[in-house]
Design a protein around this motif. Sequence first.
Motif, mmCIF file in Angstrom:
data_model
loop_
_atom_site.group_PDB
_atom_site.id
_atom_site.type_symbol
_atom_site.label_atom_id
_atom_site.label_comp_id
_atom_site.label_asym_id
_atom_site.label_seq_id
_atom_site.Cartn_x
_atom_site.Cartn_y
_atom_site.Cartn_z
ATOM 1 N N VAL A 137 19.935 46.125 -12.467
ATOM 2 C CA VAL A 137 20.074 45.918 -11.012
ATOM 3 C C VAL A 137 21.090 44.813 -10.740
ATOM 4 O O VAL A 137 21.971 44.941 -9.879
ATOM 5 C CB VAL A 137 18.696 45.566 -10.381
ATOM 6 N N LEU A 138 20.989 43.724 -11.503
ATOM 7 C CA LEU A 138 21.914 42.603 -11.288
ATOM 8 C C LEU A 138 23.352 43.027 -11.595
ATOM 9 O O LEU A 138 24.274 42.718 -10.831
ATOM 10 C CB LEU A 138 21.512 41.417 -12.167
ATOM 11 N N ARG A 139 23.527 43.744 -12.699
ATOM 12 C CA ARG A 139 24.884 44.186 -13.065
ATOM 13 C C ARG A 139 25.437 45.153 -12.010
ATOM 14 O O ARG A 139 26.602 45.064 -11.630
ATOM 15 C CB ARG A 139 24.882 44.823 -14.460
ATOM 16 N N ALA A 140 24.575 46.060 -11.535
ATOM 17 C CA ALA A 140 25.019 47.031 -10.518
ATOM 18 C C ALA A 140 25.408 46.329 -9.218
ATOM 19 O O ALA A 140 26.168 46.872 -8.415
ATOM 20 C CB ALA A 140 23.909 48.045 -10.254
ATOM 21 N N ASN A 141 24.889 45.109 -9.036
ATOM 22 C CA ASN A 141 25.205 44.370 -7.814
ATOM 23 C C ASN A 141 26.260 43.290 -8.049
ATOM 24 O O ASN A 141 26.375 42.344 -7.275
ATOM 25 C CB ASN A 141 23.927 43.771 -7.224
ATOM 26 N N GLY A 142 26.995 43.433 -9.159
ATOM 27 C CA GLY A 142 28.166 42.578 -9.364
ATOM 28 C C GLY A 142 27.959 41.330 -10.195
ATOM 29 O O GLY A 142 28.901 40.538 -10.345
ATOM 30 N N ALA A 143 26.744 41.129 -10.734
ATOM 31 C CA ALA A 143 26.543 39.917 -11.547
ATOM 32 C C ALA A 143 27.109 40.113 -12.947
ATOM 33 O O ALA A 143 27.138 41.236 -13.456
ATOM 34 C CB ALA A 143 25.050 39.611 -11.654
ATOM 35 N N GLU A 144 27.508 39.016 -13.551
ATOM 36 C CA GLU A 144 27.823 39.029 -14.983
ATOM 37 C C GLU A 144 26.598 38.422 -15.668
ATOM 38 O O GLU A 144 26.383 37.206 -15.593
ATOM 39 C CB GLU A 144 29.068 38.180 -15.259
ATOM 40 N N VAL A 145 25.769 39.291 -16.253
ATOM 41 C CA VAL A 145 24.531 38.773 -16.870
ATOM 42 C C VAL A 145 24.867 38.273 -18.277
ATOM 43 O O VAL A 145 25.274 39.040 -19.146
ATOM 44 C CB VAL A 145 23.417 39.844 -16.904
ATOM 45 N N LEU A 146 24.695 36.969 -18.476
ATOM 46 C CA LEU A 146 25.072 36.352 -19.759
ATOM 47 C C LEU A 146 24.012 36.598 -20.830
ATOM 48 O O LEU A 146 24.325 36.703 -22.009
ATOM 49 C CB LEU A 146 25.260 34.841 -19.584
ATOM 50 N N GLY A 147 22.759 36.658 -20.415
ATOM 51 C CA GLY A 147 21.684 36.857 -21.379
ATOM 52 C C GLY A 147 20.341 36.538 -20.753
ATOM 53 O O GLY A 147 20.251 36.335 -19.544
ATOM 54 N N MET A 148 19.328 36.516 -21.623
ATOM 55 C CA MET A 148 17.962 36.312 -21.131
ATOM 56 C C MET A 148 17.266 35.206 -21.893
ATOM 57 O O MET A 148 17.471 35.044 -23.095
ATOM 58 C CB MET A 148 17.141 37.571 -21.370
ATOM 59 N N CYS A 149 16.413 34.479 -21.169
ATOM 60 C CA CYS A 149 15.543 33.491 -21.811
ATOM 61 C C CYS A 149 14.115 33.791 -21.380
ATOM 62 O O CYS A 149 13.873 34.190 -20.236
ATOM 63 C CB CYS A 149 15.918 32.080 -21.381
ATOM 64 N N GLY A 150 13.188 33.608 -22.304
ATOM 65 C CA GLY A 150 11.801 33.897 -21.975
ATOM 66 C C GLY A 150 10.859 32.955 -22.695
ATOM 67 O O GLY A 150 11.289 32.105 -23.491
ATOM 68 N N LEU A 151 9.568 33.128 -22.426
ATOM 69 C CA LEU A 151 8.573 32.262 -23.065
ATOM 70 C C LEU A 151 8.082 32.858 -24.385
ATOM 71 O O LEU A 151 7.869 32.139 -25.354
ATOM 72 C CB LEU A 151 7.375 32.038 -22.117
ATOM 73 N N PHE A 152 7.912 34.195 -24.389
ATOM 74 C CA PHE A 152 7.298 34.808 -25.580
ATOM 75 C C PHE A 152 7.801 36.234 -25.725
ATOM 76 O O PHE A 152 7.886 36.979 -24.743
ATOM 77 C CB PHE A 152 5.773 34.822 -25.390
ATOM 78 N N THR A 153 8.125 36.605 -26.958
ATOM 79 C CA THR A 153 8.445 38.012 -27.245
ATOM 80 C C THR A 153 7.609 38.513 -28.414
ATOM 81 O O THR A 153 7.313 37.744 -29.342
ATOM 82 C CB THR A 153 9.945 38.217 -27.547
ATOM 83 N N TYR A 154 7.249 39.776 -28.338
ATOM 84 C CA TYR A 154 6.532 40.397 -29.459
ATOM 85 C C TYR A 154 7.499 40.792 -30.579
ATOM 86 O O TYR A 154 7.060 41.134 -31.667
ATOM 87 C CB TYR A 154 5.729 41.611 -28.975
ATOM 88 N N GLY A 155 8.786 40.801 -30.278
ATOM 89 C CA GLY A 155 9.781 41.088 -31.312
ATOM 90 C C GLY A 155 9.700 42.502 -31.872
ATOM 91 O O GLY A 155 10.020 42.720 -33.048
ATOM 92 N N PHE A 156 9.317 43.453 -31.043
ATOM 93 C CA PHE A 156 9.297 44.841 -31.523
ATOM 94 C C PHE A 156 10.737 45.293 -31.793
ATOM 95 O O PHE A 156 11.623 45.067 -30.961
ATOM 96 C CB PHE A 156 8.671 45.776 -30.488
ATOM 97 N N PRO A 157 10.958 45.988 -32.934
ATOM 98 C CA PRO A 157 12.320 46.432 -33.245
ATOM 99 C C PRO A 157 12.951 47.250 -32.105
ATOM 100 O O PRO A 157 14.129 47.079 -31.796
ATOM 101 C CB PRO A 157 12.134 47.265 -34.518
ATOM 102 N N ALA A 158 12.148 48.119 -31.455
ATOM 103 C CA ALA A 158 12.717 48.964 -30.386
ATOM 104 C C ALA A 158 13.237 48.103 -29.230
ATOM 105 O O ALA A 158 14.283 48.409 -28.638
ATOM 106 C CB ALA A 158 11.676 49.956 -29.892
ATOM 107 N N ALA A 159 12.513 47.032 -28.910
ATOM 108 C CA ALA A 159 12.959 46.145 -27.826
ATOM 109 C C ALA A 159 14.223 45.402 -28.259
ATOM 110 O O ALA A 159 15.197 45.321 -27.495
ATOM 111 C CB ALA A 159 11.854 45.157 -27.466
ATOM 112 N N ASP A 160 14.229 44.906 -29.484
ATOM 113 C CA ASP A 160 15.419 44.185 -29.975
ATOM 114 C C ASP A 160 16.649 45.095 -29.940
ATOM 115 O O ASP A 160 17.741 44.667 -29.534
ATOM 116 C CB ASP A 160 15.193 43.669 -31.403
#
Length: 209
Positions: A137-160
């Motif tokens: 959504v952000l990219r479609a609205n013109g943002a340059e998304v640099l990346g993501m930060c979060g508190l916790f990930t399960y680290g599933f290979p499919a998500a990675d």
Amino acid sequence: MSTQKQFAEKLLQIKALQINTQTPFKWASGWNSPVYCDNRKVLSYPFVRDFVKSELANMILEHFPDADAIAGVATAGIAHGVLAADLMKLPFLYVRSKPKEHGMGNQIEGVLQPGARVVVVEDLISTGKSSLEVVEVLRANGAEVLGMCGLFTYGFPAADEAFAKANLPLHTISNYTALMELAEDLKIVSPEQREKLAEWRTSPSTWSI
Ligand SMILES: O=P(O)(O)OC[C@H]1O[C@H](OP(=O)(O)OP(=O)(O)O)[C@H](O)[C@@H]1O
Ligand SMILES: O=C(O)c1cc(=O)[nH]c(=O)[nH]1
């Protein structure tokens, strides 16, 4: 102790992280899981909240020093994103899972400047679907998304893989591997639970009791 384990320990202390191999939790994706991480509880513990605030801000400064704005993923990513944005004195906005059905009809709330370099803050990554939708959504609205930060990930290979495909670097304060290492150190997981957890990890989308 690593920051990943330190934060997992704090999450266990405030009972945000729970392991239950008897009665699975239901996730947003519809998956059943023996683990649930309720990062919303962090907000009720000022010392843990301060830890998250400074870890997120440091992470953003280290990995995305050119960020112009922080965007939170509604709803749980909003408060954590605001904490970091406030410390960094950066603009904040958030993205709903769908456009609001009354009022201004917005999906993006707040101000997204054209071409803004945005870092997305999400509380938790399981399948990654919620985060990736917001990035689209952000990219479609013109943002340059640099990346993501979060508190916790399960680290599933499919998500990675999905994050890599979307060209989206992901950094989190803690993760499932750190939780399991800590659980071994603290001896809070029985051999039976360890077996169930291993079963779940091999097929998280179909796992059930
Ligand atoms: O990686 P995913 O499979 O998308 O799952 C993670 C998402 O699930 C949770 O949100 P939830 O929809 O439960 O609610 P909330 O954010 O509104 O609290 C969590 O806050 C993430 O946004
Ligand atoms: O996938 C989810 O819905 C989910 C998992 C989890 O551990 N915590 C959470 O808030 N949501």
